[in-house]
Design a protein around this motif. Structure first.
Motif, PDB file in Angstrom:
ATOM      1  N   ARG A  49       0.805  -1.210   0.000  1.00 36.01           N
ATOM      2  CA  ARG A  49       0.000   0.000   0.000  1.00 36.01           C
ATOM      3  C   ARG A  49       0.844   1.270   0.000  1.00 36.01           C
ATOM      4  NH1 ARG A  49      -5.502  -0.120   1.708  1.00 36.01           N
ATOM      5  NH2 ARG A  49      -6.347  -2.226   1.576  1.00 36.01           N
ATOM      6  N   ASP A  50       1.877   1.314   0.824  1.00 36.55           N
ATOM      7  CA  ASP A  50       2.701   2.524   0.894  1.00 36.55           C
ATOM      8  C   ASP A  50       3.393   2.799  -0.440  1.00 36.55           C
ATOM      9  OD1 ASP A  50       1.910   2.880   3.495  1.00 36.55           O
ATOM     10  OD2 ASP A  50       3.761   2.098   4.383  1.00 36.55           O
ATOM     11  N   ALA A  51       3.930   1.743  -1.051  1.00 36.53           N
ATOM     12  CA  ALA A  51       4.616   1.918  -2.334  1.00 36.53           C
ATOM     13  C   ALA A  51       3.636   2.357  -3.413  1.00 36.53           C
ATOM     14  CB  ALA A  51       5.307   0.614  -2.735  1.00 36.53           C
ATOM     15  N   LEU A  52       2.436   1.774  -3.396  1.00 39.25           N
ATOM     16  CA  LEU A  52       1.432   2.161  -4.380  1.00 39.25           C
ATOM     17  C   LEU A  52       0.996   3.605  -4.180  1.00 39.25           C
ATOM     18  CD1 LEU A  52      -0.567   1.638  -6.645  1.00 39.25           C
ATOM     19  CD2 LEU A  52      -2.108   0.595  -4.971  1.00 39.25           C
ATOM     20  N   ASN A  53       0.775   3.989  -2.929  1.00 38.24           N
ATOM     21  CA  ASN A  53       0.368   5.368  -2.663  1.00 38.24           C
ATOM     22  C   ASN A  53       1.445   6.354  -3.104  1.00 38.24           C
ATOM     23  OD1 ASN A  53      -1.628   7.203  -1.477  1.00 38.24           O
ATOM     24  ND2 ASN A  53       0.004   7.674  -0.015  1.00 38.24           N
ATOM     25  N   GLY A  54       2.705   6.004  -2.854  1.00 40.71           N
ATOM     26  CA  GLY A  54       3.791   6.869  -3.295  1.00 40.71           C
ATOM     27  C   GLY A  54       3.832   7.005  -4.808  1.00 40.71           C
ATOM     28  N   ALA A  55       3.622   5.894  -5.510  1.00 41.45           N
ATOM     29  CA  ALA A  55       3.640   5.928  -6.969  1.00 41.45           C
ATOM     30  C   ALA A  55       2.474   6.754  -7.508  1.00 41.45           C
ATOM     31  CB  ALA A  55       3.583   4.504  -7.527  1.00 41.45           C
ATOM     32  N   LEU A  56       1.296   6.576  -6.906  1.00 39.07           N
ATOM     33  CA  LEU A  56       0.130   7.339  -7.353  1.00 39.07           C
ATOM     34  C   LEU A  56       0.303   8.837  -7.104  1.00 39.07           C
ATOM     35  CD1 LEU A  56      -2.869   5.122  -6.183  1.00 39.07           C
ATOM     36  CD2 LEU A  56      -2.294   5.707  -8.540  1.00 39.07           C
ATOM     37  N   THR A  57       0.769   9.169  -5.896  1.00 35.07           N
ATOM     38  CA  THR A  57       0.944  10.577  -5.536  1.00 35.07           C
ATOM     39  C   THR A  57       1.950  11.255  -6.460  1.00 35.07           C
ATOM     40  OG1 THR A  57       0.404  10.100  -3.229  1.00 35.07           O
ATOM     41  CG2 THR A  57       1.560  12.156  -3.679  1.00 35.07           C
ATOM     42  N   SER A  58       3.025  10.548  -6.773  1.00 31.59           N
ATOM     43  CA  SER A  58       4.041  11.099  -7.670  1.00 31.59           C
ATOM     44  C   SER A  58       3.497  11.295  -9.079  1.00 31.59           C
ATOM     45  CB  SER A  58       5.256  10.162  -7.704  1.00 31.59           C
ATOM     46  OG  SER A  58       6.221  10.614  -8.622  1.00 31.59           O
ATOM     47  N   LEU A  59       2.604  10.394  -9.490  1.00 33.32           N
ATOM     48  CA  LEU A  59       2.116  10.404 -10.860  1.00 33.32           C
ATOM     49  C   LEU A  59       0.961  11.383 -11.069  1.00 33.32           C
ATOM     50  CD1 LEU A  59       2.581   8.899 -13.583  1.00 33.32           C
ATOM     51  CD2 LEU A  59       0.780   7.308 -12.868  1.00 33.32           C
ATOM     52  N   ILE A  60      -0.003  11.443 -10.132  1.00 30.22           N
ATOM     53  CA  ILE A  60      -1.229  12.229 -10.366  1.00 30.22           C
ATOM     54  C   ILE A  60      -1.503  13.260  -9.278  1.00 30.22           C
ATOM     55  CG2 ILE A  60      -2.298  10.377 -11.692  1.00 30.22           C
ATOM     56  CD1 ILE A  60      -3.932   9.614  -9.255  1.00 30.22           C
TER      57      ILE A  60
END
Length: 222
Positions: free
Chosen positions: A61-72
């Motif tokens: 979850r943390d890695a996914l949230n970081g990727a999403l936040t960075s992207l959008i």
């Protein structure tokens, strides 16, 4: 936390089987990955790689949230999480109990073993699905993180299951799918069965008694 019919003396043959919920009693780990794939596809979001997972196959979850936040951006990432929670609940509410799981529960009941749930998820989520699936009566206790019990990998929920049952750790068996859960049960001193569909080369973080792909594989050992 829910506790049913506590007893402090047990037949010599009776064991306490403590099961994680997500990924063990219901395949919600797979559902979560499928829900995220649907949400990302619907929103037209393309991650730079696959949906991130831990080495045990569970959602990172943390890695996914970081990727999403960075992207959008943070606001749109929060919106994606809201969409995921809705889709994840919708899909989980349609998931039936696996025949292998029913076979295992019936086997344990017939052999006189005591069953308990020890989950890191919210009690409302776990109890709601146990009721929906019609299997809550199988369990002597349902213990979830919160209300003073730290989440896995802390041993709290497994230790609480032992306290409620009156069983010693060596008369119990913990069944979990995540590395955090395996560490939690190991810290509580309980022998372990790892439920995993991962490759044979995948190695758990702690010693195991059993490695299985479905719960009914334990029937011959109990």
């Amino acid at each position: 936390m829910s506790v049913y019919g506590l007893e402090k003396e047990h037949p010599a043959s009776q064991r306490l089987i403590v099961l994680d919920f997500d990924g063990v009693l219901l395949d919600t780990e797979r559902i979560a990955l499928e829900a995220w794939a649907a949400v990302l596809d619907e929103a037209g979001i393309v991650l730079p790689g696959d949906i991130p997972t831990h080495p045990d196959g569970t959602l990172a979850r943390d890695a996914l949230n970081g990727a999403l936040t960075s992207l959008i951006g943070e606001e749109k990432a929060r919106g994606s999480w809201d969409a995921f929670e809705y889709e994840n609940q919708r899909r989980a509410d349609r998931e039936p109990l696996a025949p292998a799981t029913r076979s295992f529960l019936d086997h344990c009941r017939a052999r006189g073993h005591r069953l308990a749930v020890a989950s890191g998820n919210a009690h409302t989520w776990v109890a709601g699905h146990l009721d929906r699936l019609g299997i809550r009566s199988y369990f002597a206790s349902v213990t979830c993180a919160g209300r003073g019990l730290a989440p896995k990998p802390a041993p709290d929920v497994y230790l609480a299951a032992l306290r409620h049952s009156g069983h010693a750790p060596d008369r119990a068996l913990a069944v979990d799918d995540s590395f955090a859960g395996l560490r939690s049960a190991h810290s509580a001193g309980i022998p372990l069965a790892w439920v995993t569909t991962g490759p044979a080369a995948a190695r758990p973080p702690v010693p195991l008694t059993h490695r299985i792909r479905a719960l009914d594989e334990l029937n011959s050992a109990l």
